[in-house]
Design a protein around this motif. Structure first.
Motif, PDB file in Angstrom:
ATOM      1  N   ASP A 123      15.578   2.748  -9.360  1.00 39.87           N
ATOM      2  CA  ASP A 123      15.727   1.349  -8.960  1.00 39.87           C
ATOM      3  C   ASP A 123      14.636   1.009  -7.949  1.00 39.87           C
ATOM      4  O   ASP A 123      14.899   0.779  -6.770  1.00 39.87           O
ATOM      5  N   SER A 124      13.387   0.967  -8.417  1.00 36.00           N
ATOM      6  CA  SER A 124      12.250   0.814  -7.509  1.00 36.00           C
ATOM      7  C   SER A 124      12.205  -0.533  -6.790  1.00 36.00           C
ATOM      8  O   SER A 124      11.513  -0.669  -5.788  1.00 36.00           O
ATOM      9  N   THR A 125      12.940  -1.523  -7.270  1.00 38.00           N
ATOM     10  CA  THR A 125      12.975  -2.812  -6.582  1.00 38.00           C
ATOM     11  C   THR A 125      14.262  -2.992  -5.784  1.00 38.00           C
ATOM     12  O   THR A 125      14.481  -4.044  -5.186  1.00 38.00           O
ATOM     13  N   GLY A 126      15.095  -1.984  -5.783  1.00 36.58           N
ATOM     14  CA  GLY A 126      16.372  -2.057  -5.077  1.00 36.58           C
ATOM     15  C   GLY A 126      16.241  -1.733  -3.601  1.00 36.58           C
ATOM     16  O   GLY A 126      15.136  -1.692  -3.044  1.00 36.58           O
ATOM     17  N   GLY A 153       0.793  -1.229   0.000  1.00 36.75           N
ATOM     18  CA  GLY A 153       0.000   0.000   0.000  1.00 36.75           C
ATOM     19  C   GLY A 153       0.821   1.273   0.000  1.00 36.75           C
ATOM     20  O   GLY A 153       0.257   2.371   0.064  1.00 36.75           O
ATOM     21  N   ALA A 154       2.151   1.153  -0.071  1.00 41.02           N
ATOM     22  CA  ALA A 154       2.986   2.360  -0.099  1.00 41.02           C
ATOM     23  C   ALA A 154       2.673   3.180  -1.336  1.00 41.02           C
ATOM     24  O   ALA A 154       2.563   2.651  -2.441  1.00 41.02           O
ATOM     25  N   VAL A 155       2.494   4.467  -1.149  1.00 46.36           N
ATOM     26  CA  VAL A 155       2.287   5.397  -2.252  1.00 46.36           C
ATOM     27  C   VAL A 155       3.566   6.218  -2.372  1.00 46.36           C
ATOM     28  O   VAL A 155       3.888   7.007  -1.484  1.00 46.36           O
ATOM     29  N   TRP A 156       4.289   6.003  -3.448  1.00 44.27           N
ATOM     30  CA  TRP A 156       5.573   6.664  -3.653  1.00 44.27           C
ATOM     31  C   TRP A 156       5.376   7.963  -4.420  1.00 44.27           C
ATOM     32  O   TRP A 156       4.622   8.031  -5.366  1.00 44.27           O
ATOM     33  N   ARG A 157       6.085   8.996  -3.979  1.00 44.96           N
ATOM     34  CA  ARG A 157       6.070  10.257  -4.717  1.00 44.96           C
ATOM     35  C   ARG A 157       7.500  10.724  -4.900  1.00 44.96           C
ATOM     36  O   ARG A 157       8.352  10.565  -4.010  1.00 44.96           O
ATOM     37  N   LYS A 158       7.758  11.270  -6.045  1.00 44.19           N
ATOM     38  CA  LYS A 158       9.096  11.735  -6.389  1.00 44.19           C
ATOM     39  C   LYS A 158       9.350  13.092  -5.750  1.00 44.19           C
ATOM     40  O   LYS A 158       8.470  13.954  -5.733  1.00 44.19           O
ATOM     41  N   SER A 159      10.537  13.277  -5.246  1.00 45.89           N
ATOM     42  CA  SER A 159      10.912  14.550  -4.643  1.00 45.89           C
ATOM     43  C   SER A 159      10.792  15.681  -5.653  1.00 45.89           C
ATOM     44  O   SER A 159      11.148  15.523  -6.822  1.00 45.89           O
ATOM     45  N   THR A 160      10.304  16.816  -5.202  1.00 44.84           N
ATOM     46  CA  THR A 160      10.222  17.982  -6.077  1.00 44.84           C
ATOM     47  C   THR A 160      11.610  18.508  -6.422  1.00 44.84           C
ATOM     48  O   THR A 160      11.771  19.266  -7.371  1.00 44.84           O
ATOM     49  N   ARG A 161      12.623  18.096  -5.666  1.00 44.35           N
ATOM     50  CA  ARG A 161      14.005  18.512  -5.937  1.00 44.35           C
ATOM     51  C   ARG A 161      14.684  17.613  -6.960  1.00 44.35           C
ATOM     52  O   ARG A 161      15.780  17.894  -7.399  1.00 44.35           O
ATOM     53  N   SER A 162      14.055  16.504  -7.327  1.00 48.66           N
ATOM     54  CA  SER A 162      14.626  15.589  -8.311  1.00 48.66           C
ATOM     55  C   SER A 162      14.322  16.112  -9.707  1.00 48.66           C
ATOM     56  O   SER A 162      13.212  16.526 -10.003  1.00 48.66           O
ATOM     57  N   GLY A 163      15.310  16.073 -10.557  1.00 51.83           N
ATOM     58  CA  GLY A 163      15.125  16.527 -11.931  1.00 51.83           C
ATOM     59  C   GLY A 163      14.663  15.403 -12.835  1.00 51.83           C
ATOM     60  O   GLY A 163      14.597  14.240 -12.433  1.00 51.83           O
ATOM     61  N   ASP A 164      14.380  15.735 -14.063  1.00 53.37           N
ATOM     62  CA  ASP A 164      13.968  14.742 -15.052  1.00 53.37           C
ATOM     63  C   ASP A 164      15.128  14.330 -15.951  1.00 53.37           C
ATOM     64  O   ASP A 164      14.924  13.690 -16.971  1.00 53.37           O
ATOM     65  N   VAL A 200      14.878  10.795  -5.946  1.00 52.89           N
ATOM     66  CA  VAL A 200      14.457  10.151  -4.711  1.00 52.89           C
ATOM     67  C   VAL A 200      12.941  10.075  -4.677  1.00 52.89           C
ATOM     68  O   VAL A 200      12.262  11.015  -5.069  1.00 52.89           O
ATOM     69  N   GLU A 201      12.419   8.937  -4.210  1.00 49.78           N
ATOM     70  CA  GLU A 201      10.988   8.796  -3.983  1.00 49.78           C
ATOM     71  C   GLU A 201      10.764   8.512  -2.507  1.00 49.78           C
ATOM     72  O   GLU A 201      11.559   7.821  -1.874  1.00 49.78           O
ATOM     73  N   VAL A 202       9.665   9.023  -1.984  1.00 48.18           N
ATOM     74  CA  VAL A 202       9.346   8.885  -0.566  1.00 48.18           C
ATOM     75  C   VAL A 202       7.920   8.375  -0.425  1.00 48.18           C
ATOM     76  O   VAL A 202       7.019   8.830  -1.134  1.00 48.18           O
ATOM     77  N   ALA A 203       7.720   7.434   0.481  1.00 51.36           N
ATOM     78  CA  ALA A 203       6.380   6.958   0.830  1.00 51.36           C
ATOM     79  C   ALA A 203       6.117   7.376   2.269  1.00 51.36           C
ATOM     80  O   ALA A 203       6.798   6.919   3.190  1.00 51.36           O
ATOM     81  N   THR A 204       5.160   8.273   2.456  1.00 55.60           N
ATOM     82  CA  THR A 204       4.860   8.793   3.796  1.00 55.60           C
ATOM     83  C   THR A 204       3.503   8.330   4.305  1.00 55.60           C
ATOM     84  O   THR A 204       3.091   8.740   5.382  1.00 55.60           O
ATOM     85  N   ASN A 205       2.829   7.475   3.549  1.00 55.35           N
ATOM     86  CA  ASN A 205       1.479   7.049   3.933  1.00 55.35           C
ATOM     87  C   ASN A 205       1.461   5.763   4.758  1.00 55.35           C
ATOM     88  O   ASN A 205       0.393   5.228   5.031  1.00 55.35           O
ATOM     89  N   LEU A 206       2.605   5.269   5.167  1.00 58.71           N
ATOM     90  CA  LEU A 206       2.689   4.027   5.935  1.00 58.71           C
ATOM     91  C   LEU A 206       2.521   4.317   7.424  1.00 58.71           C
ATOM     92  O   LEU A 206       2.957   5.364   7.906  1.00 58.71           O
ATOM     93  N   PRO A 207       1.934   3.387   8.171  1.00 57.47           N
ATOM     94  CA  PRO A 207       1.749   3.620   9.610  1.00 57.47           C
ATOM     95  C   PRO A 207       3.093   3.745  10.338  1.00 57.47           C
ATOM     96  O   PRO A 207       3.878   2.806  10.332  1.00 57.47           O
ATOM     97  N   ASP A 208       3.358   4.906  10.895  1.00 54.55           N
ATOM     98  CA  ASP A 208       4.545   5.153  11.729  1.00 54.55           C
ATOM     99  C   ASP A 208       5.870   4.958  11.012  1.00 54.55           C
ATOM    100  O   ASP A 208       6.904   4.841  11.663  1.00 54.55           O
ATOM    101  N   THR A 209       5.879   4.862   9.680  1.00 57.95           N
ATOM    102  CA  THR A 209       7.103   4.620   8.926  1.00 57.95           C
ATOM    103  C   THR A 209       7.138   5.490   7.684  1.00 57.95           C
ATOM    104  O   THR A 209       6.118   5.720   7.052  1.00 57.95           O
TER     105      THR A 209
END
Length: 67
Positions: free
Chosen positions: A40-43, A6-17, A23-32
């Motif tokens: 490298d999304s599977t890395g 259920g992690a929802v990943w979002r790309k940093s606004t500081r990351s270029g194209d 960098v991607e961050v998932a902040t929707n996880l309980p307490d994590t």
């Protein structure tokens, strides 16, 4: 191991194209918050407690201000 189901990943606004450091961050996880390389999304990834992440972001914002 942190359950990332259920992690929802979002790309940093500081990351270029341009294929650079993205960098991607998932902040929707309980307490994590999870951080990974968007090319490298599977890395490896890093996980933090929600409080540790909030502390990190606050410190980064303080340190990033011009003198």
């Amino acid at each position: 191991m942190t359950d990332l189901t259920g992690a929802v990943w979002r790309k940093s606004t500081r990351s270029g194209d341009n294929g650079g450091a993205c960098v991607e961050v998932a902040t929707n996880l309980p307490d994590t918050v999870a951080v990974r390389d968007s090319k490298d999304s599977t890395g490896p990834l890093l996980t933090f407690t929600a409080q540790a992440w909030a502390d990190f972001i606050a410190a980064a914002k303080r340190e990033g201000r011009p003198s």
